[in-house]
Enzyme design. Sequence first.
Site, short mmCIF file in Angstrom:
data_model
loop_
_atom_site.label_atom_id
_atom_site.label_comp_id
_atom_site.label_asym_id
_atom_site.label_seq_id
_atom_site.Cartn_x
_atom_site.Cartn_y
_atom_site.Cartn_z
CB ILE A 152 -0.95 0.00 1.22
CG1 ILE A 152 -1.91 -1.19 1.14
CG2 ILE A 152 -1.72 1.32 1.31
CD1 ILE A 152 -2.75 -1.43 2.39
NE ARG A 229 -6.53 -4.23 10.42
CZ ARG A 229 -7.01 -4.12 9.17
NH1 ARG A 229 -7.28 -2.95 8.65
NH2 ARG A 229 -7.23 -5.21 8.44
CG ASP A 252 -11.02 3.91 6.12
OD1 ASP A 252 -12.18 4.37 6.06
OD2 ASP A 252 -10.68 2.84 5.58
CD GLU A 257 -13.90 -0.11 11.75
OE1 GLU A 257 -12.75 0.32 11.90
OE2 GLU A 257 -14.21 -0.96 10.91
CG HIS A 280 -12.49 -0.35 8.12
ND1 HIS A 280 -12.06 -1.09 9.17
CD2 HIS A 280 -11.67 -0.73 7.08
CE1 HIS A 280 -11.06 -1.88 8.82
NE2 HIS A 280 -10.81 -1.67 7.53
N GLY A 282 -11.43 1.72 3.17
CA GLY A 282 -10.17 1.71 2.40
C GLY A 282 -10.17 0.70 1.26
CB ALA A 283 -10.28 -2.90 1.24
C1 3PG Z 1 -8.04 -5.19 4.90
O1 3PG Z 1 -7.36 -5.56 5.85
O2 3PG Z 1 -8.01 -5.80 3.82
C2 3PG Z 1 -8.90 -3.95 5.01
O3 3PG Z 1 -8.92 -3.44 6.30
C3 3PG Z 1 -10.28 -4.16 4.47
O4 3PG Z 1 -11.23 -4.52 5.39
P1 3PG Z 1 -12.70 -4.92 4.87
O5 3PG Z 1 -12.53 -6.16 4.06
O6 3PG Z 1 -13.50 -5.13 6.09
O7 3PG Z 1 -13.20 -3.77 4.04
#
Ligand code: 3PG
Length: 396
Positions: A152, A229, A252, A257, A280, A282-283
């Site tokens: 990342i 994190r 994020d 959370e 949260h 990000g992904a």
């Molecule tokens: C990860 O570790 O891949 C990210 O924090 C994504 O988390 P998520 O799958 O809950 O969106």
Amino acid sequence: MKIKVLVADKFPDEYIKQMEELNLDVTFSPKLGENDLPNSISDIDILVVRSTKVNAQTIANGKNLNLIIRAGAGVNNIDIKAANQKGIYVANCPGMNSVAVAELAMGLMISLDRKIPDNVIDFRNGKWNKATYSKAEGLKGKTLGIIGVGAIGKEVAKRALAFDMKVYGKDISRIEGVMIKDFSEMNQLLPMCDIVTIHLPATPETKGLFNKTMFDYMKPNSLLINTSRQDIIDEEALLKAIEEKNIRVALDVFKGEPEEKTGSVSSKFQSNPNVYVTHHIGASTAQAQNSVAEETVRIIKDYTTSGVIAHWVNRAKISDAKYQLVVKHFDKPGVLAHILDIIRDNKINVEEIENIVFEGGIAACCTMKLMSSVSPDMIKKMNESPDVLSISHVVI
Ligand code: 3PG
């Protein structure tokens, strides 16, 4: 009987279909939470989760459970210690959502600089304030510190360079695959940075890393972004730094959370104008989720067809073995039993063993990692078998 897979989190339909095409019995229950899993796991062989917590109870109740796949990068939501005790594989999908996280980090960087969320909130409330929102720094020429230059961090660096920023990175150190604590240059890096972005995994080494000492190193009025994190930031020290140094922050991830995808949320950051919090996410782009899902299906396919676990995270990095015994032999029944009988009779523990066959299937090579040394007498006995070709024994 078909292998049973439980997907206990959001997952693209197309990839659920691909799993079914592998002749697996797939249950897709995206709403299951941490406390539902122990009652849903009894006959499951493979569990797939995103951030849903897999606790010790789920692992204890998983009588057939053999593989847990984290459809994402961080595995801190899985009780790996419990999985280790039952010999359950844990795998993840590293790097598959890196671009999405880097994109969010860049978005948050610009949001902090231009105060985009406040602009929007004021507009929605019928308030026009060009006077205030015209004051921004711009990213060009600013110094960015990337803490953690893994998959990342590297994607963030590429994008920041395209924004003409001065980019510095602080990597975490690894020795033979093991992460060690080395944040020695933070005292030099942080005072230079206009913006700091954190891209570290949650480990005992990174827990609470951003504490008072680190905030003391940071420049007044600088920006901090955490899309990694929550454990990495000491939130009380952060609130103090916000107050004393006017540090502005985009998170994020934060303590408390919610695990659910929708519901109410309460946090000490809600009333702090220096903090932007996202959910949260990000992904959470289609690009990243498809790429994670594709990798998850690949891990399952490899495992069910060849027994190989890709991205296996709970394999012992370094075994306690101190000796290696390599036996080349004819690939016939009973040869290895003869060798292992001698090892057992001498009460030596075999830590790892691998037997590979040469092309043609005549000869094979068995490598064993052992806790204690094999004596010359034992090697003599092993060589008594006419099917043993050669033996080598070394300290490792
Ligand atoms: C990860 O570790 O891949 C990210 O924090 C994504 O988390 P998520 O799958 O809950 O969106």
